[in-house]
Design a protein around this motif. Structure first.
Motif, PDB file in Angstrom:
ATOM      1  N   LYS A   1       0.823  -1.214   0.000  1.00 34.99           N
ATOM      2  CA  LYS A   1       0.000   0.000   0.000  1.00 34.99           C
ATOM      3  C   LYS A   1       0.855   1.261   0.000  1.00 34.99           C
ATOM      4  O   LYS A   1       0.440   2.306  -0.524  1.00 34.99           O
ATOM      5  CB  LYS A   1      -0.928   0.002   1.213  1.00 34.99           C
ATOM      6  N   SER A   2       2.070   1.175   0.562  1.00 35.72           N
ATOM      7  CA  SER A   2       2.921   2.365   0.639  1.00 35.72           C
ATOM      8  C   SER A   2       3.362   2.840  -0.743  1.00 35.72           C
ATOM      9  O   SER A   2       3.705   4.004  -0.916  1.00 35.72           O
ATOM     10  CB  SER A   2       4.139   2.091   1.526  1.00 35.72           C
ATOM     11  N   LEU A   3       3.328   1.938  -1.725  1.00 37.76           N
ATOM     12  CA  LEU A   3       3.743   2.322  -3.080  1.00 37.76           C
ATOM     13  C   LEU A   3       2.652   3.084  -3.823  1.00 37.76           C
ATOM     14  O   LEU A   3       2.861   3.519  -4.950  1.00 37.76           O
ATOM     15  CB  LEU A   3       4.163   1.069  -3.862  1.00 37.76           C
TER      16      LEU A   3
ATOM     17  N   TYR B   1       1.780   5.846  -2.690  1.00 36.78           N
ATOM     18  CA  TYR B   1       2.129   7.218  -2.327  1.00 36.78           C
ATOM     19  C   TYR B   1       3.460   7.612  -2.958  1.00 36.78           C
ATOM     20  O   TYR B   1       4.375   6.794  -3.080  1.00 36.78           O
ATOM     21  CB  TYR B   1       2.235   7.346  -0.805  1.00 36.78           C
ATOM     22  N   GLU B   2       3.546   8.881  -3.334  1.00 39.18           N
ATOM     23  CA  GLU B   2       4.757   9.385  -3.986  1.00 39.18           C
ATOM     24  C   GLU B   2       5.989   9.182  -3.111  1.00 39.18           C
ATOM     25  O   GLU B   2       7.053   8.770  -3.598  1.00 39.18           O
ATOM     26  CB  GLU B   2       4.580  10.865  -4.313  1.00 39.18           C
ATOM     27  N   VAL B   3       5.867   9.450  -1.812  1.00 37.84           N
ATOM     28  CA  VAL B   3       7.002   9.296  -0.910  1.00 37.84           C
ATOM     29  C   VAL B   3       7.427   7.832  -0.836  1.00 37.84           C
ATOM     30  O   VAL B   3       8.623   7.518  -0.775  1.00 37.84           O
ATOM     31  CB  VAL B   3       6.674   9.838   0.493  1.00 37.84           C
ATOM     32  N   GLY B   4       6.464   6.921  -0.850  1.00 42.86           N
ATOM     33  CA  GLY B   4       6.787   5.500  -0.818  1.00 42.86           C
ATOM     34  C   GLY B   4       7.577   5.070  -2.031  1.00 42.86           C
ATOM     35  O   GLY B   4       8.571   4.331  -1.915  1.00 42.86           O
ATOM     36  N   ARG B   5       7.153   5.542  -3.191  1.00 48.30           N
ATOM     37  CA  ARG B   5       7.869   5.188  -4.417  1.00 48.30           C
ATOM     38  C   ARG B   5       9.262   5.806  -4.440  1.00 48.30           C
ATOM     39  O   ARG B   5      10.245   5.154  -4.840  1.00 48.30           O
ATOM     40  CB  ARG B   5       7.054   5.642  -5.647  1.00 48.30           C
ATOM     41  N   ALA B   6       9.369   7.053  -3.980  1.00 47.30           N
ATOM     42  CA  ALA B   6      10.679   7.718  -3.945  1.00 47.30           C
ATOM     43  C   ALA B   6      11.610   7.033  -2.952  1.00 47.30           C
ATOM     44  O   ALA B   6      12.805   6.852  -3.223  1.00 47.30           O
ATOM     45  CB  ALA B   6      10.500   9.188  -3.586  1.00 47.30           C
ATOM     46  N   ALA B   7      11.067   6.643  -1.795  1.00 45.36           N
ATOM     47  CA  ALA B   7      11.888   5.961  -0.792  1.00 45.36           C
ATOM     48  C   ALA B   7      12.384   4.625  -1.325  1.00 45.36           C
ATOM     49  O   ALA B   7      13.542   4.241  -1.088  1.00 45.36           O
ATOM     50  CB  ALA B   7      11.091   5.763   0.500  1.00 45.36           C
ATOM     51  N   LYS B   8      11.537   3.914  -2.051  1.00 45.64           N
ATOM     52  CA  LYS B   8      11.963   2.643  -2.637  1.00 45.64           C
ATOM     53  C   LYS B   8      13.118   2.869  -3.608  1.00 45.64           C
ATOM     54  O   LYS B   8      14.108   2.109  -3.606  1.00 45.64           O
ATOM     55  CB  LYS B   8      10.796   1.969  -3.357  1.00 45.64           C
ATOM     56  N   GLU B   9      13.023   3.914  -4.428  1.00 44.53           N
ATOM     57  CA  GLU B   9      14.099   4.212  -5.363  1.00 44.53           C
ATOM     58  C   GLU B   9      15.396   4.561  -4.627  1.00 44.53           C
ATOM     59  O   GLU B   9      16.485   4.144  -5.030  1.00 44.53           O
ATOM     60  CB  GLU B   9      13.697   5.375  -6.284  1.00 44.53           C
ATOM     61  N   ASN B  10      15.276   5.296  -3.532  1.00 37.22           N
ATOM     62  CA  ASN B  10      16.466   5.625  -2.738  1.00 37.22           C
ATOM     63  C   ASN B  10      17.101   4.367  -2.162  1.00 37.22           C
ATOM     64  O   ASN B  10      18.337   4.239  -2.113  1.00 37.22           O
ATOM     65  CB  ASN B  10      16.088   6.582  -1.603  1.00 37.22           C
ATOM     66  N   LEU B  11      16.276   3.428  -1.709  1.00 32.49           N
ATOM     67  CA  LEU B  11      16.795   2.174  -1.158  1.00 32.49           C
ATOM     68  C   LEU B  11      17.478   1.346  -2.237  1.00 32.49           C
ATOM     69  O   LEU B  11      18.517   0.721  -1.988  1.00 32.49           O
ATOM     70  CB  LEU B  11      15.653   1.382  -0.523  1.00 32.49           C
ATOM     71  N   ILE B  12      16.916   1.335  -3.433  1.00 31.85           N
ATOM     72  CA  ILE B  12      17.534   0.606  -4.546  1.00 31.85           C
ATOM     73  C   ILE B  12      18.909   1.198  -4.861  1.00 31.85           C
ATOM     74  O   ILE B  12      19.889   0.463  -5.073  1.00 31.85           O
ATOM     75  CB  ILE B  12      16.618   0.643  -5.790  1.00 31.85           C
ATOM     76  N   LYS B  13      18.998   2.528  -4.855  1.00 32.74           N
ATOM     77  CA  LYS B  13      20.282   3.191  -5.123  1.00 32.74           C
ATOM     78  C   LYS B  13      21.324   2.844  -4.062  1.00 32.74           C
ATOM     79  O   LYS B  13      22.529   2.828  -4.348  1.00 32.74           O
ATOM     80  CB  LYS B  13      20.086   4.706  -5.190  1.00 32.74           C
ATOM     81  N   LEU B  14      20.854   2.576  -2.854  1.00 30.51           N
ATOM     82  CA  LEU B  14      21.757   2.216  -1.755  1.00 30.51           C
ATOM     83  C   LEU B  14      22.040   0.713  -1.706  1.00 30.51           C
ATOM     84  O   LEU B  14      22.717   0.237  -0.792  1.00 30.51           O
ATOM     85  CB  LEU B  14      21.159   2.664  -0.419  1.00 30.51           C
TER      86      LEU B  14
END
Length: 336
Positions: free
Chosen positions: A14-16, A18-31
Motif C-alpha cells: 500500500k505504501s507504493l 504514495y509518492e514518498v513510498g515510491r521515492a523511498a523505494k528508489e532511494n533504497l535501490i540506489k543504496l
C-alpha cells in the motif's frame, strides 16, 4: 556521520500508492538495500540481543493511520510520528520498554494525510497557536535522507499561521533544511551530552563535535534552537565534562543572539527498562543500582528510579549555573 543504510527493507504494498513510498523505494535501490514486499516484517534472531541488533538495521515502509494525536507535555501540545524507532543504539533509551523485542523502524510515507490530521488539530484549537513534537518515538533527522518527510513538514509549518513544529535529534544530517522558508515556525532542539556519555552509551549516533557543528548550521540558518541535555549522569569527572560541553556550545554559538532553550533531564530508569537493558547490553556500564536511587512516580503509571533529592539538586544547581554563566539569552524550560 555517514547516513544510515539498513540491511534490509520491507515494503507494505500500500505504501507504493504514495509518492514518498515510491521515492523511498528508489532511494533504497540506489543504496543497494535488499527489498522484500510484504505486509509484515520477519526478524528471527537466536537471542534477544540478536533480535534487537537485527531490528535496528531493518526498516518497514508503511502507512500511518493515526487520526487522533496524543498530548506531549511538557514539550508540546501534541506529538505525531514520521517514523518509529531510530538507528541509534542508546543503551538508556526510554523507548526500550515501548517498542518490543524487535524495534525495527516503521517509516510512514503518507505525509499529506499526516499533515491533514495536524491541520485538523490546529483548526480545533483556533485562534490559539498549537505546537507539535515529531521526535517522541523516533529521530526524524536520522531517516530524512530516505523520505524527505521532515523537509515537507518544515515547509508546511512555515506556511502555517497557527501551527508550530518542534524537532529533536542526535544526528547531524541537517543540510537539506538550511535553505527552507521555515518562517521561524520550526524549532530545532539537539540532544547533547558529554563526550563520555555519547561515546559510552549512544551508539550509532552523531558524535559530540558533529552535533554541535549541526547546531551551529541550524542557528546560522535562522531557526529557533534549543538543547536537551539528557540523560544527565553522575560519574567521575562529570562536572568537568559538563562544563566542557557548555563551554564548547558557547564557543560555537557565541554570536547567536536569540533565545536558546534548555531542557534538563537526569538519568532515570524503571525496573522493566533495567531488565531489558541488561538483556540487550549485558556488558553495559550504566549505573543501574536501585539502592543508590529513590523512586519517583512517573506520568505513565510506573515508578522510576532517579537520583536522591540531594544529588538531584546538586545536578540541577551545577548545570543551570554553568548555563547562566555562558548564555545570557538562555531559558531553562524545565529540570526533571
Amino acid at each position: 556521520m555517514n547516513l544510515f543504510v539498513p540491511n534490509i527493507a520491507y515494503i507494505d504494498p500500500k505504501s507504493l500508492e504514495y509518492e514518498v513510498g515510491r521515492a523511498a523505494k528508489e532511494n533504497l535501490i540506489k543504496l543497494n538495500v535488499p527489498i522484500v514486499q510484504s505486509r509484515k516484517v520477519s526478524i528471527e534472531g537466536k537471542t534477544p540481543t540478536e533480535n534487537y541488533a537485527k531490528a535496528k538495521k531493518t526498516i518497514y515502509l508503511t502507512v500511518s493511520r493515526e487520526k487522533k494525536l496524543r498530548p506531549c507535555s511538557p514539550s508540546a501540545d501534541y506529538q505525531f510520528a514520521l517514523s518509529s524507532s531510530c538507528p541509534g543504539h542508546c543503551e538508556y533509551c526510554y523507548l526500550q520498554t515501548t517498542q518490543g523485542e524487535k524495534p525495527f523502524m516503521r517509516v510512514f510515507v503518507n505525509i499529506d494525510e499526516i499533515l491533514k490530521v495536524i491541520q485538523e488539530h490546529i483548526d480545533i484549537n483556533l485562534p490559539n497557536i498549537t505546537t507539535f513534537e515529531c521526535g517522541s518515538i523516533t529521530d526524524p533527522v536520522a531517516l530524512e535522507h530516505l523520505t524527505g518527510n521532515l523537509k515537507r513538514c518544515i515547509e508546511f509549518f512555515g506556511e502555517s499561521e497557527k501551527g508550530r513544529l518542534r524537532v529533536i535529534t542526535k544526528f547531524d544530517n541537517v543540510d537539506s533544511f538550511l535553505d527552507l522558508n521555515h518562517n521561524n515556525h520550526t524549532k530545532f532542539r539537539f540532544s547533547i551530552n558529554t563526550k563520555y556519555i555519547i561515546d559510552k552509551f549512544e551508539h550509532n549516533t552523531s558524535s559530540f563535535n558533529e552535533r554541535i557543528e549541526a547546531a551551529r548550521k541550524i542557528a546560522n540558518a535562522g531557526y529557533p534552537i534549543g538543547f536537551i541535555i539528557a540523560p544527565i549522569m553522575i560519574y567521575d569527572n562529570w562536572k568537568v565534562d559538563y562544563k566542557e560541553l557548555l563551554d564548547r556550545l558557547k564557543y560555537q554559538l557565541g554570536d547567536y543572539k536569540r533565545e536558546i532553550t534548555f531542557e534538563l533531564i537526569q538519568h532515570r530508569f524503571t525496573a522493566t527498562a533495567k531488565e531489558l537493558i541488561l538483556t540487550r547490553f549485558p556488558k553495559t556500564k550504566l549505573d543501574l543500582d536501585e539502592e543508590a536511587r529513590q523512586l519517583k512516580w512517573g506520568p505513565y503509571g510506573k515508578f522510576k528510579y532517579v537520583y536522591p533529592k540531594e544529588k538531584s539538586n546538586e545536578i540541577k544547581g551545577y548545570i543551570i549555573g554553568i548555563i547562566k554563566e555562558n548564555f545570557n539569552n538562555a531559558l531553562i524550560e524545565y529540570f526533571t
